[in-house]
Design a protein around this motif. Structure first.
Motif, PDB file in Angstrom:
ATOM      1  N   ILE A  79       0.842  -1.203   0.000  1.00 47.54           N
ATOM      2  CA  ILE A  79       0.000   0.000   0.000  1.00 47.54           C
ATOM      3  C   ILE A  79       0.877   1.253   0.000  1.00 47.54           C
ATOM      4  O   ILE A  79       0.648   2.197  -0.749  1.00 47.54           O
ATOM      5  CB  ILE A  79      -0.939   0.017   1.236  1.00 47.54           C
ATOM      6  CG1 ILE A  79      -1.962  -1.102   1.125  1.00 47.54           C
ATOM      7  CG2 ILE A  79      -1.662   1.369   1.349  1.00 47.54           C
ATOM      8  CD1 ILE A  79      -2.853  -1.238   2.352  1.00 47.54           C
ATOM      9  N   ILE A 119       3.775   1.774  -1.152  1.00 51.11           N
ATOM     10  CA  ILE A 119       4.463   2.041  -2.421  1.00 51.11           C
ATOM     11  C   ILE A 119       3.531   2.816  -3.351  1.00 51.11           C
ATOM     12  O   ILE A 119       3.901   3.840  -3.926  1.00 51.11           O
ATOM     13  CB  ILE A 119       4.876   0.709  -3.099  1.00 51.11           C
ATOM     14  CG1 ILE A 119       5.663  -0.165  -2.131  1.00 51.11           C
ATOM     15  CG2 ILE A 119       5.646   0.975  -4.367  1.00 51.11           C
ATOM     16  CD1 ILE A 119       6.961   0.402  -1.691  1.00 51.11           C
ATOM     17  N   LEU A 172       6.068  -1.043  -9.131  1.00 56.54           N
ATOM     18  CA  LEU A 172       6.963  -1.208  -7.988  1.00 56.54           C
ATOM     19  C   LEU A 172       6.365  -2.171  -6.974  1.00 56.54           C
ATOM     20  O   LEU A 172       7.072  -3.005  -6.398  1.00 56.54           O
ATOM     21  CB  LEU A 172       7.240   0.144  -7.344  1.00 56.54           C
ATOM     22  CG  LEU A 172       7.997   1.124  -8.220  1.00 56.54           C
ATOM     23  CD1 LEU A 172       8.125   2.469  -7.526  1.00 56.54           C
ATOM     24  CD2 LEU A 172       9.372   0.589  -8.564  1.00 56.54           C
ATOM     25  N   LEU A 216       8.091  -5.559  -5.697  1.00 54.47           N
ATOM     26  CA  LEU A 216       8.339  -5.781  -4.276  1.00 54.47           C
ATOM     27  C   LEU A 216       7.708  -7.090  -3.819  1.00 54.47           C
ATOM     28  O   LEU A 216       8.310  -7.890  -3.108  1.00 54.47           O
ATOM     29  CB  LEU A 216       7.765  -4.610  -3.477  1.00 54.47           C
ATOM     30  CG  LEU A 216       8.083  -4.598  -1.986  1.00 54.47           C
ATOM     31  CD1 LEU A 216       9.570  -4.437  -1.774  1.00 54.47           C
ATOM     32  CD2 LEU A 216       7.327  -3.482  -1.286  1.00 54.47           C
ATOM     33  N   ALA A 275       9.874   7.749  -8.954  1.00 58.32           N
ATOM     34  CA  ALA A 275       9.417   6.535  -8.311  1.00 58.32           C
ATOM     35  C   ALA A 275      10.518   5.862  -7.515  1.00 58.32           C
ATOM     36  O   ALA A 275      11.686   5.913  -7.877  1.00 58.32           O
ATOM     37  CB  ALA A 275       8.891   5.581  -9.365  1.00 58.32           C
ATOM     38  N   GLY A 276      10.155   5.241  -6.451  1.00 58.37           N
ATOM     39  CA  GLY A 276      11.058   4.307  -5.805  1.00 58.37           C
ATOM     40  C   GLY A 276      11.814   4.859  -4.622  1.00 58.37           C
ATOM     41  O   GLY A 276      12.347   4.114  -3.828  1.00 58.37           O
ATOM     42  N   LYS A 332      11.201   3.148  -0.940  1.00 51.72           N
ATOM     43  CA  LYS A 332      11.093   1.724  -0.623  1.00 51.72           C
ATOM     44  C   LYS A 332      11.405   1.468   0.833  1.00 51.72           C
ATOM     45  O   LYS A 332      12.358   1.989   1.349  1.00 51.72           O
ATOM     46  CB  LYS A 332      12.058   0.908  -1.481  1.00 51.72           C
ATOM     47  CG  LYS A 332      11.929  -0.593  -1.188  1.00 51.72           C
ATOM     48  CD  LYS A 332      12.709  -1.451  -2.171  1.00 51.72           C
ATOM     49  CE  LYS A 332      12.589  -2.919  -1.793  1.00 51.72           C
ATOM     50  NZ  LYS A 332      13.257  -3.778  -2.738  1.00 51.72           N
ATOM     51  N   LEU A 347      -5.712  -1.707   7.121  1.00 56.67           N
ATOM     52  CA  LEU A 347      -4.507  -1.549   7.938  1.00 56.67           C
ATOM     53  C   LEU A 347      -4.812  -1.764   9.415  1.00 56.67           C
ATOM     54  O   LEU A 347      -4.005  -2.319  10.152  1.00 56.67           O
ATOM     55  CB  LEU A 347      -3.900  -0.164   7.722  1.00 56.67           C
ATOM     56  CG  LEU A 347      -3.180   0.015   6.387  1.00 56.67           C
ATOM     57  CD1 LEU A 347      -2.847   1.469   6.143  1.00 56.67           C
ATOM     58  CD2 LEU A 347      -1.906  -0.820   6.340  1.00 56.67           C
ATOM     59  N   TYR A 379      21.187   8.402 -10.213  1.00 52.89           N
ATOM     60  CA  TYR A 379      19.875   8.095  -9.659  1.00 52.89           C
ATOM     61  C   TYR A 379      19.524   6.636  -9.913  1.00 52.89           C
ATOM     62  O   TYR A 379      19.205   5.886  -8.993  1.00 52.89           O
ATOM     63  CB  TYR A 379      18.814   9.017 -10.268  1.00 52.89           C
ATOM     64  CG  TYR A 379      17.467   8.774  -9.671  1.00 52.89           C
ATOM     65  CD1 TYR A 379      17.142   9.312  -8.431  1.00 52.89           C
ATOM     66  CD2 TYR A 379      16.528   7.966 -10.313  1.00 52.89           C
ATOM     67  CE1 TYR A 379      15.929   9.070  -7.847  1.00 52.89           C
ATOM     68  CE2 TYR A 379      15.313   7.718  -9.735  1.00 52.89           C
ATOM     69  CZ  TYR A 379      15.005   8.269  -8.508  1.00 52.89           C
ATOM     70  OH  TYR A 379      13.808   8.011  -7.927  1.00 52.89           O
ATOM     71  N   MET A 394      19.048   3.456  -7.519  1.00 50.06           N
ATOM     72  CA  MET A 394      17.677   2.952  -7.434  1.00 50.06           C
ATOM     73  C   MET A 394      17.568   1.505  -7.899  1.00 50.06           C
ATOM     74  O   MET A 394      16.831   0.717  -7.313  1.00 50.06           O
ATOM     75  CB  MET A 394      16.802   3.845  -8.320  1.00 50.06           C
ATOM     76  CG  MET A 394      15.386   3.902  -7.870  1.00 50.06           C
ATOM     77  SD  MET A 394      15.265   4.345  -6.163  1.00 50.06           S
ATOM     78  CE  MET A 394      15.341   6.088  -6.286  1.00 50.06           C
ATOM     79  N   LEU A 404      18.695  -0.898  -5.315  1.00 54.63           N
ATOM     80  CA  LEU A 404      17.753  -0.831  -4.202  1.00 54.63           C
ATOM     81  C   LEU A 404      16.554  -1.735  -4.463  1.00 54.63           C
ATOM     82  O   LEU A 404      16.099  -2.451  -3.573  1.00 54.63           O
ATOM     83  CB  LEU A 404      17.287   0.617  -4.010  1.00 54.63           C
ATOM     84  CG  LEU A 404      16.126   0.831  -3.037  1.00 54.63           C
ATOM     85  CD1 LEU A 404      16.579   0.604  -1.611  1.00 54.63           C
ATOM     86  CD2 LEU A 404      15.557   2.231  -3.161  1.00 54.63           C
ATOM     87  N   TRP A 405      16.072  -1.675  -5.688  1.00 53.84           N
ATOM     88  CA  TRP A 405      14.843  -2.408  -5.989  1.00 53.84           C
ATOM     89  C   TRP A 405      15.081  -3.805  -6.524  1.00 53.84           C
ATOM     90  O   TRP A 405      14.145  -4.592  -6.594  1.00 53.84           O
ATOM     91  CB  TRP A 405      13.997  -1.615  -6.994  1.00 53.84           C
ATOM     92  CG  TRP A 405      13.234  -0.543  -6.320  1.00 53.84           C
ATOM     93  CD1 TRP A 405      13.658   0.735  -6.092  1.00 53.84           C
ATOM     94  CD2 TRP A 405      11.933  -0.642  -5.748  1.00 53.84           C
ATOM     95  NE1 TRP A 405      12.705   1.420  -5.424  1.00 53.84           N
ATOM     96  CE2 TRP A 405      11.626   0.608  -5.195  1.00 53.84           C
ATOM     97  CE3 TRP A 405      10.993  -1.664  -5.643  1.00 53.84           C
ATOM     98  CZ2 TRP A 405      10.430   0.877  -4.550  1.00 53.84           C
ATOM     99  CZ3 TRP A 405       9.796  -1.396  -5.003  1.00 53.84           C
ATOM    100  CH2 TRP A 405       9.526  -0.142  -4.463  1.00 53.84           C
ATOM    101  N   TYR A 428      19.873   2.437   0.901  1.00 55.97           N
ATOM    102  CA  TYR A 428      18.986   3.068   1.877  1.00 55.97           C
ATOM    103  C   TYR A 428      19.697   4.197   2.625  1.00 55.97           C
ATOM    104  O   TYR A 428      19.066   5.051   3.231  1.00 55.97           O
ATOM    105  CB  TYR A 428      18.486   2.043   2.894  1.00 55.97           C
ATOM    106  CG  TYR A 428      17.561   1.020   2.308  1.00 55.97           C
ATOM    107  CD1 TYR A 428      16.186   1.225   2.324  1.00 55.97           C
ATOM    108  CD2 TYR A 428      18.049  -0.134   1.727  1.00 55.97           C
ATOM    109  CE1 TYR A 428      15.326   0.290   1.784  1.00 55.97           C
ATOM    110  CE2 TYR A 428      17.209  -1.068   1.174  1.00 55.97           C
ATOM    111  CZ  TYR A 428      15.846  -0.859   1.209  1.00 55.97           C
ATOM    112  OH  TYR A 428      14.999  -1.783   0.668  1.00 55.97           O
ATOM    113  N   PHE A 434      17.045   3.229   8.545  1.00 60.33           N
ATOM    114  CA  PHE A 434      16.808   2.084   7.675  1.00 60.33           C
ATOM    115  C   PHE A 434      17.862   1.008   7.891  1.00 60.33           C
ATOM    116  O   PHE A 434      17.544  -0.156   8.117  1.00 60.33           O
ATOM    117  CB  PHE A 434      16.821   2.512   6.210  1.00 60.33           C
ATOM    118  CG  PHE A 434      15.679   3.409   5.850  1.00 60.33           C
ATOM    119  CD1 PHE A 434      14.380   2.907   5.840  1.00 60.33           C
ATOM    120  CD2 PHE A 434      15.878   4.731   5.531  1.00 60.33           C
ATOM    121  CE1 PHE A 434      13.313   3.718   5.519  1.00 60.33           C
ATOM    122  CE2 PHE A 434      14.814   5.550   5.210  1.00 60.33           C
ATOM    123  CZ  PHE A 434      13.527   5.048   5.203  1.00 60.33           C
TER     124      PHE A 434
END
Lengths: 268, 313, 344
Positions: free
Chosen positions: A145, A147, A196, A200, A264-265, A268, B40, B125, B129, B132-133, B198, B247
């Motif tokens: 949620i 993201i 994303l 994830l 974006a991103g 995270k 939630l 960037y 990134m 990271l992902w 992070y 983080f």
């Protein structure tokens, strides 16, 4: 004197840092072609393409892959709906408890995954809920949620609030405003957020081990191979697939949102 | 030109609902907030409550069955020597990883924030990134390949004549081991690698907020480059470092995959939670262990907030 | 123009405010953005709402468009109570301060938007949009995106977009604020001409007193949520009712009671326009002071003269000799130029 050029040392350190971030991943690709299957010998004694065929015919890979796709898809859809709703509410008005709500959205990803996982595991145990695809989805949608929310809320912030009012001013009702003004402007941010979230979820292993029971997603399958390796290069082939499934969405998300100040991103 | 009406007629249910939302904006807000908050609230907060509840239960030592009555016995168990060891080891590792990340991240963040322009800005960037992902497991797996005894690190070390140094490092007590992939040093390296982005992002965000004019002002006032760096840049970057450390600290503390795959398989908090709830079947103790990082992070966040770290997020 | 213009609509006010208040924040400590406003805007007029930022003028505009709801009081548009009417059903359109053009649509679709949501078919609405674009001198710009236009062009698109619906009232929220001086002056003339041509009621919000005075048929000066004065530009300029109005509109000399008395009026606050004064030789006149400075304004100069209890500004036309600072000088003015105000 202060100069506008970086010193040589800084440039080398920055570049070395970037290389440090990227080189290890390249090794995954190399090892998928090695002829050595019992160890991680470097350099590989020979190169072969056979592992891709072997992986394709391994019956134990397909069900986890299918489960991962299923989970990621449903979790993404749920996160898109919930994340968009909450971002719209946050953008629309100031109200009591905004801060608390944004903290609540952030919490599932801010706290270590092991806590989210263990919390869900406790809840399932307390309420006697049996493990199923849905127990996995429950956890994934929860941390996805944020993201979607981050992407959507950044776009809302950039949109001049005036255009929604302008639409109403010109005679559009709420639904027409949603369809003709909000959705076209929000669309790419939602798509990026969805990408994303999918990445994830597809890759998630920490929470999943607590919510999957005996089921196996692709990352869980990989984890088992890591702990007790069998055909090592096959694991590499799967790793490439997982890598691609996370790499491509972030790249697409980047191109979808790069025109804005929000990219974006970052959250995270 | 005949005058059109001052008030236009209502056309269908869309207009009626619009009018309803306009008259009662709280209704629309409730409709928007309802589903996500219920989700939630029930799924997430409910689970956290269940976790807390579970941690106040205990396990019957003979039957291995969870006794569902309130007790502080499970929390008391955390203070046994071997469990305190786990907590201490985790804290030490988290602190070391945070420090390591901060040192490696700084040049990248500083360069990206101050000097990278146009195309290079995008390179930096994406360069941060994408790792990271990218898949967490794939990254960990890559390091298993790298650190293996027969892997690339050993090979490179031998080819540049540094094999002796590598062996000397591995022979160090406390951080060494049979190979890097079974040494605490290896665990540390992989942690640093995996959480590095992070640290870079909030640091870069903080540094980007330092106006160039401020650096010029410092130079104007006669500060040397290193003085400017020490007295202007570092203090301004600090909130970013603290934000990033939230983080790296939190993620290291909760991780149970990396210590399982790389290192001595000495237990960390995450691994303890995982094992207690799984093979050991001691849910209450696992839950109590999971509460530890929550408490530590709450304290950490309180300190970070006072240092202004949230502005850099 | 049709010959059968209904006489009743001709006579009704376009917009009426009856005891309208809009408060923000908690009822225990409300921020009174609009506080008991009474207002009647005549149909077909060019009405300006003038005031400093935070004076409540923009909130009043938003009350007319429906983006704010009054905390108390009644708003009528052409005689109809609009308490229950949402913005999309009010036949009132707005030119927003930041224009609020839809960034994803080209100029033509922006202008045609109001017709599209009313279900007008594509051909017809595009023709109408082109017509409107021609009206604001943007013919041929239909295919561009708002991002490709200059500030002045965007402003015209916003105007065309609002006018395409043929609204009964057009609201303009500081529409010229973002334009540079030259463009602003040109647009002032154009807006005025457009209003006269279309005969639509314009309600114009501005903090620029020059703009309000030069364009409006009548105007309301806002201060702290209330209307300080309402009237024609001439009335407000020549006979400000309060010190605030005198200060805010133009650059009047505001005289405290004792100075007013020295100037030959009653013991009350008064205003005296700088251009109503002229300089004379110091000897033999009732009023004299010391020149403290002068500033060149182009069309004339502004000379300041210290008299006991006040500093008086005098506009000296270009070409007339300027007295040296420090010299003694006499002041003269027509008796009716001294305007006595109400209250303190």
């Amino acid at each position: 004197m202060h100069s506008d050029r970086a010193s040589l040392g800084l440039r080398i350190a920055a570049l070395a840092g970037l290389l440090f971030l990227h080189l290890p991943i390249l090794l995954i690709f190399l090892y998928a072609f090695t002829t050595e299957e019992k160890s991680y010998q470097f350099p590989p004694p020979g190169l072969t393409l056979e592992w891709f065929a072997v992986a394709w015919h391994r019956a134990d890979i397909w069900p986890p892959l299918w489960l991962s796709v299923q989970v990621a898809t449903i979790a993404t859809v749920l996160a898109l709906i919930l994340g968009t709703l909450v971002s719209a509410a946050m953008a629309q008005s100031r109200f009591f408890g905004r801060e608390q709500i944004s903290l609540l959205i952030l919490l599932p990803i801010a706290l270590p995954g092991v806590i989210t996982g263990m919390a869900l595991r406790s809840a399932f145990s307390v309420m006697d809920i049996p493990y199923s695809v849905w127990t996995i989805i429950l956890g994934h949608a929860t941390f996805c949620i944020v993201i979607v929310y981050n992407n959507a809320v950044a776009r809302f912030r950039r949109l001049s609030g005036g255009i929604l009012e302008a639409s109403a001013d010109l005679g559009a009702n709420a639904f027409q405003t949603f369809r003709h003004v909000l959705l076209p402007n929000l669309g790419s941010a939602l798509l990026a957020g969805g990408m994303l979230a999918f990445a994830l979820s597809f890759d998630e292993v920490i929470v999943t081990t607590f919510t999957a029971g005996q089921q196996s997603t692709l990352p869980i399958w990989m984890l088992q191979e890591l702990v007790r390796p069998r055909q090592r290069p096959v694991t590499n082939v799967v790793a490439i697939v997982v890598f691609a499934a996370t790499f491509l969405p972030i790249l697409i998300a980047y191109y979808l949102t790069r025109s804005g100040s929000e990219t974006a991103g970052a959250g995270k | 030109m005949t005058a059109s009406p001052a008030i236009l007629p209502e056309r269908g249910p869309g207009d009626r609902l619009t009018a309803l939302f306009w008259r009662r904006p709280r209704l629309l807000l409730a409709l928007l907030l309802g589903p996500p908050l219920i989700w939630l609230g029930v799924v997430y907060l409910g689970s956290l409550l269940a976790l807390l509840l579970q941690s106040f239960y205990s396990i019957d030592e003979f039957s291995g069955v969870v006794k569902e009555e309130f007790t502080l016995k499970t929390y008391a168990e955390l203070f046994r020597a071997q469990n305190l060891d786990i907590i201490l080891r985790t804290l030490l590792m988290s602190a070391a990883v945070t420090l390591g990340c901060a040192i490696i991240a700084f040049p990248i963040a500083y360069y990206a924030a101050r000097f990278a322009k146009g195309r290079w800005k995008a390179v930096f960037y994406l360069g941060v990134m994408l790792p990271l992902w990218s898949s967490y497991l794939v990254k960990v797996y890559a390091w298993k390949l790298i650190l293996a005894k027969e892997g690339i690190v050993t090979w490179v070390a031998e080819h540049i004549g540094a094999g002796v140094i590598l062996n000397a490092v591995l022979a160090l007590p406390g951080i060494g081991g049979n190979s890097l992939s079974t040494a605490p040093l290896g665990t540390f390296l992989v942690f640093v690698y995996v959480w590095l982005p992070y640290m870079i992002l909030p640091m870069q965000a903080a540094l980007e907020r330092v106006p160039t004019t401020m650096l010029e002002a410092s130079a104007d006032l006669g500060a040397s480059r290193s003085q400017t760096f020490r007295t202007v840049i570092l203090p301004l970057a600090l909130p970013g470092v603290v934000a990033g450390s939230i983080f790296t600290f939190s993620l290291t503390m909760g991780d149970y995959i990396i210590p399982q795959i790389i290192g001595t398989s000495a237990r960390f908090i995450g691994l303890a939670v995982y094992q207690f709830q799984g093979t050991a079947g001691n849910l209450p103790l696992a839950a109590a262990f999971a509460v530890v990082p929550i408490v530590i992070m709450l304290v950490y966040l309180a300190i970070a907030k006072r240092m202004g770290a949230f502005d850099a997020l | 123009m049709g010959v059968t213009l209904p006489t009743d609509t001709h006579m009704t006010a376009a917009v009426e405010f009856r005891a309208v208040s809009r408060h923000f924040g908690p009822p225990s400590a409300p921020v009174r953005a609009v506080d008991g406003v009474e207002l009647t805007i005549a149909e077909g007029s060019f009405f300006a709402m003038l005031g400093p930022s935070g004076s409540g003028k923009t909130t009043c505009l938003r009350l007319i468009s429906g983006f704010e709801k009054p905390t108390s009081g009644t708003i009528r548009i052409f005689g109809q109570d609009v308490s229950d009417v949402p913005p999309n059903r009010r036949n009132v359109n707005t030119v927003f301060q930041d224009y609020a053009l839809f960034p994803h649509m080209n100029v033509r679709d922006n202008v045609a938007y109001g017709l599209m949501v009313k279900g007008v078919d594509r051909r017809l609405r595009h023709d109408k949009a082109e017509e409107m674009l021609a009206l604001v001198k943007l013919g041929g710009y239909g295919d561009r995106k708002p991002g490709q236009l200059s500030g002045g062009q965007r402003q015209r698109v916003a105007l065309a977009r609002a006018l395409v619906n043929e609204p009964r009232v057009l609201l303009l929220d500081e529409p010229l604020g973002a334009l540079d001086l030259k463009l602003r002056e040109a647009m002032q003339d154009e807006l005025k001409a457009l209003q006269q041509r279309l005969g639509i009621t314009f309600v114009f919000v501005t903090h620029d007193q020059g703009e309000a005075l030069s364009m409006a048929d009548s105007l309301a000066v806002f201060n702290e949520g209330k209307i300080a004065q309402i009237g024609t530009p001439e009335e407000i300029y020549a006979r400000p009712r309060t010190r605030f109005v005198a200060d805010f509109v133009g650059s009047s000399n505001v005289l405290p009671p004792e100075v007013t008395r020295a100037f030959g009026g009653p013991a009350a606050w008064a205003s005296l326009r700088p251009e109503a004064l002229h300089l004379v030789a110091a000897d033999g006149v009732a009023l004299s002071g010391t020149v403290t400075g002068s500033r060149y304004l182009g069309a004339g100069s502004r000379v300041t003269v210290a008299v006991p209890g006040a500093e008086i500004a005098v506009i000296v036309p270009a070409g007339a000799p300027l007295p040296a600072p420090g010299s003694a000088i006499g002041l003269a003015f027509a008796p009716d130029a001294l305007h006595v105000m109400e209250g303190a």
